[in-house]
Motif scaffolding. Sequence first.
Motif, mmCIF file in Angstrom:
data_model
loop_
_atom_site.group_PDB
_atom_site.id
_atom_site.type_symbol
_atom_site.label_atom_id
_atom_site.label_comp_id
_atom_site.label_asym_id
_atom_site.label_seq_id
_atom_site.Cartn_x
_atom_site.Cartn_y
_atom_site.Cartn_z
ATOM 1 N N TYR A 281 -2.162 10.247 -13.390
ATOM 2 C CA TYR A 281 -0.758 10.921 -13.043
ATOM 3 C C TYR A 281 -0.815 12.519 -13.406
ATOM 4 C CZ TYR A 281 1.265 6.198 -13.491
ATOM 5 O OH TYR A 281 1.462 5.033 -13.237
ATOM 6 N N SER A 282 -0.298 13.157 -12.415
ATOM 7 C CA SER A 282 -0.287 14.636 -12.586
ATOM 8 C C SER A 282 0.589 15.045 -13.417
ATOM 9 C CB SER A 282 0.241 15.358 -11.068
ATOM 10 O OG SER A 282 1.507 14.911 -10.852
ATOM 11 N N HIS A 283 1.772 14.406 -13.833
ATOM 12 C CA HIS A 283 2.777 14.708 -14.645
ATOM 13 C C HIS A 283 3.706 13.366 -14.857
ATOM 14 C CE1 HIS A 283 4.836 15.984 -11.220
ATOM 15 N NE2 HIS A 283 5.870 16.503 -11.765
ATOM 16 N N SER A 284 4.787 13.662 -15.581
ATOM 17 C CA SER A 284 5.734 12.443 -15.758
ATOM 18 C C SER A 284 6.552 12.146 -14.761
ATOM 19 C CB SER A 284 6.380 12.430 -17.082
ATOM 20 O OG SER A 284 7.300 13.620 -17.198
ATOM 21 N N HIS A 285 6.953 13.018 -13.875
ATOM 22 C CA HIS A 285 8.023 12.821 -12.708
ATOM 23 C C HIS A 285 7.739 11.771 -11.770
ATOM 24 C CE1 HIS A 285 9.287 17.255 -13.627
ATOM 25 N NE2 HIS A 285 9.769 16.401 -14.588
ATOM 26 N N PHE A 286 8.796 10.845 -11.865
ATOM 27 C CA PHE A 286 8.664 9.642 -11.077
ATOM 28 C C PHE A 286 8.468 9.686 -9.629
ATOM 29 C CE2 PHE A 286 12.105 7.845 -14.205
ATOM 30 C CZ PHE A 286 10.955 8.031 -15.455
ATOM 31 N N ASP A 287 8.963 10.652 -8.911
ATOM 32 C CA ASP A 287 8.683 10.858 -7.514
ATOM 33 C C ASP A 287 7.040 10.852 -7.228
ATOM 34 O OD1 ASP A 287 9.149 13.596 -8.666
ATOM 35 O OD2 ASP A 287 8.789 14.561 -6.778
ATOM 36 N N HIS A 288 6.521 11.358 -8.225
ATOM 37 C CA HIS A 288 4.855 11.670 -7.891
ATOM 38 C C HIS A 288 4.318 10.522 -8.505
ATOM 39 C CE1 HIS A 288 4.896 15.615 -6.237
ATOM 40 N NE2 HIS A 288 5.993 15.973 -6.906
ATOM 41 N N ILE A 289 4.565 9.621 -9.520
ATOM 42 C CA ILE A 289 4.005 8.510 -10.331
ATOM 43 C C ILE A 289 4.213 7.262 -9.873
ATOM 44 C CG2 ILE A 289 3.194 10.191 -11.965
ATOM 45 C CD1 ILE A 289 4.839 8.845 -13.832
ATOM 46 N N ALA A 290 5.903 6.953 -9.250
ATOM 47 C CA ALA A 290 6.033 5.649 -9.094
ATOM 48 C C ALA A 290 5.395 4.711 -8.108
ATOM 49 C CB ALA A 290 7.523 5.545 -8.649
ATOM 50 N N GLY A 291 5.309 3.633 -8.215
ATOM 51 C CA GLY A 291 4.775 2.594 -7.121
ATOM 52 C C GLY A 291 3.111 2.438 -7.309
ATOM 53 N N GLY A 292 2.466 2.552 -8.545
ATOM 54 C CA GLY A 292 1.162 2.305 -8.520
ATOM 55 C C GLY A 292 0.757 0.872 -8.842
ATOM 56 N N LYS A 293 1.700 -0.003 -8.863
ATOM 57 C CA LYS A 293 1.318 -1.533 -9.242
ATOM 58 C C LYS A 293 0.102 -1.945 -8.388
ATOM 59 C CE LYS A 293 2.970 -6.115 -10.194
ATOM 60 N NZ LYS A 293 2.175 -6.829 -9.298
ATOM 61 N N PRO A 294 0.184 -1.700 -6.901
ATOM 62 C CA PRO A 294 -1.063 -2.220 -6.212
ATOM 63 C C PRO A 294 -2.398 -1.597 -6.602
ATOM 64 C CG PRO A 294 0.741 -1.652 -4.773
ATOM 65 C CD PRO A 294 1.393 -1.112 -6.055
ATOM 66 N N PHE A 295 -2.411 -0.451 -7.172
ATOM 67 C CA PHE A 295 -3.773 -0.051 -7.620
ATOM 68 C C PHE A 295 -4.018 -0.882 -8.883
ATOM 69 C CE2 PHE A 295 -2.377 3.459 -5.135
ATOM 70 C CZ PHE A 295 -3.497 4.060 -4.565
ATOM 71 N N LYS A 296 -2.977 -1.072 -9.946
ATOM 72 C CA LYS A 296 -3.159 -1.699 -11.064
ATOM 73 C C LYS A 296 -3.801 -3.277 -10.721
ATOM 74 C CE LYS A 296 -3.544 -1.840 -15.054
ATOM 75 N NZ LYS A 296 -4.457 -0.723 -15.704
ATOM 76 N N ASP A 297 -3.306 -3.753 -9.704
ATOM 77 C CA ASP A 297 -3.603 -5.132 -9.289
ATOM 78 C C ASP A 297 -4.921 -5.177 -8.795
ATOM 79 O OD1 ASP A 297 -1.010 -6.102 -9.770
ATOM 80 O OD2 ASP A 297 -0.349 -6.150 -7.687
ATOM 81 N N LEU A 298 -5.656 -4.130 -8.415
ATOM 82 C CA LEU A 298 -6.938 -3.948 -8.039
ATOM 83 C C LEU A 298 -7.936 -3.426 -9.338
ATOM 84 C CD1 LEU A 298 -6.747 -2.024 -4.474
ATOM 85 C CD2 LEU A 298 -7.321 -4.324 -4.953
ATOM 86 N N GLY A 299 -7.496 -3.278 -10.612
ATOM 87 C CA GLY A 299 -8.021 -3.061 -11.503
ATOM 88 C C GLY A 299 -8.245 -1.693 -12.077
#
Length: 296
Positions: free
Chosen positions: A95-113
């Motif tokens: 994550y570049s920084h904490s703002h949600f417009d940049h860091i939201a939506g990462g679950k598909p990456f998490k699902d891949l490990g």
Amino acid sequence: MSRIDVTIAAAALAATAFVASAQAQQPAQPPYATTKVEGTDNVYIFRYGGHQSMFVVTPAGVIATDPIGERRPAAKAYIEEIQKITKAPIKYVIYSHSHFDHIAGGKPFKDLGATFVAHKNAKARIAALKPADVVVPDEVVDAKKTITLGGTALELNYVGKNHSDSMLVMRLPKEKIIFTVDWIPIQGIQFRGMADTYVPDIEEGLKKVIAMDWDKLIPGHPGPGGRQTGTKDDARNQLAYLQDLSAAVKKAVDDGKSYADAQKDIKLPKYENWPNYGPFLPMNIERYYDYWNRGI
Ligand SMILES: [Zn+2]
């Protein structure tokens, strides 16, 4: 419809018309695209709408950054784009920084490990606000951390508070590229009222970034004409803009001017060709006015 409902409906219609006319003026561009960074054979930019992030391909896997998937299916497209280039696993999302417009939506990456990494202050903010669509980082960075994967090193540097207290400057030392988001726009005035921005720390941070060894900047949003990368001159110009703005606002405060008069009187013609100079300069002035007038 009540009178209020009618007003809201009219406002919504006006907003739709505004968006439609703004889109009509833009050259047609696909909703997302991937480009290889010139001069490299392993560094890419994934753009979705007006947001973009960097990813690095190595034989041992991929280092991805911001999922940019707030209220849209960007992560799915991002993963498909990566997999067109390599079947190697996606090992990291940073994550570049904490703002949600940049860091939201990462679950598909998490699902891949993938392992998620962020500055420690970003993790603290996410833990406090618990946004439903933001994956909580697995690992944190304090002052500095280097990720090495498949022969590529990626430095994660913290240079202090600027646009948030959780900004990383990601640097590829071999490729001489940095990726950092929202605070060093290409030919851009700072966004609106500089929410969550620390003044004058942002100027000190810019000096530190300018002193680092790099040639190419990948920002979190393309600049004018869709330009996806910048140079050290763009960082120098941003520092000059903030210093010029700060000096002009300090003078207005010293002269006893009101917010309104400072906003009316201050002109910075060197930067008037930058997009959003018109709408955002008065809001940037207000941010620096608060700093010089009230010390905040
Ligand atoms: Zn931001």
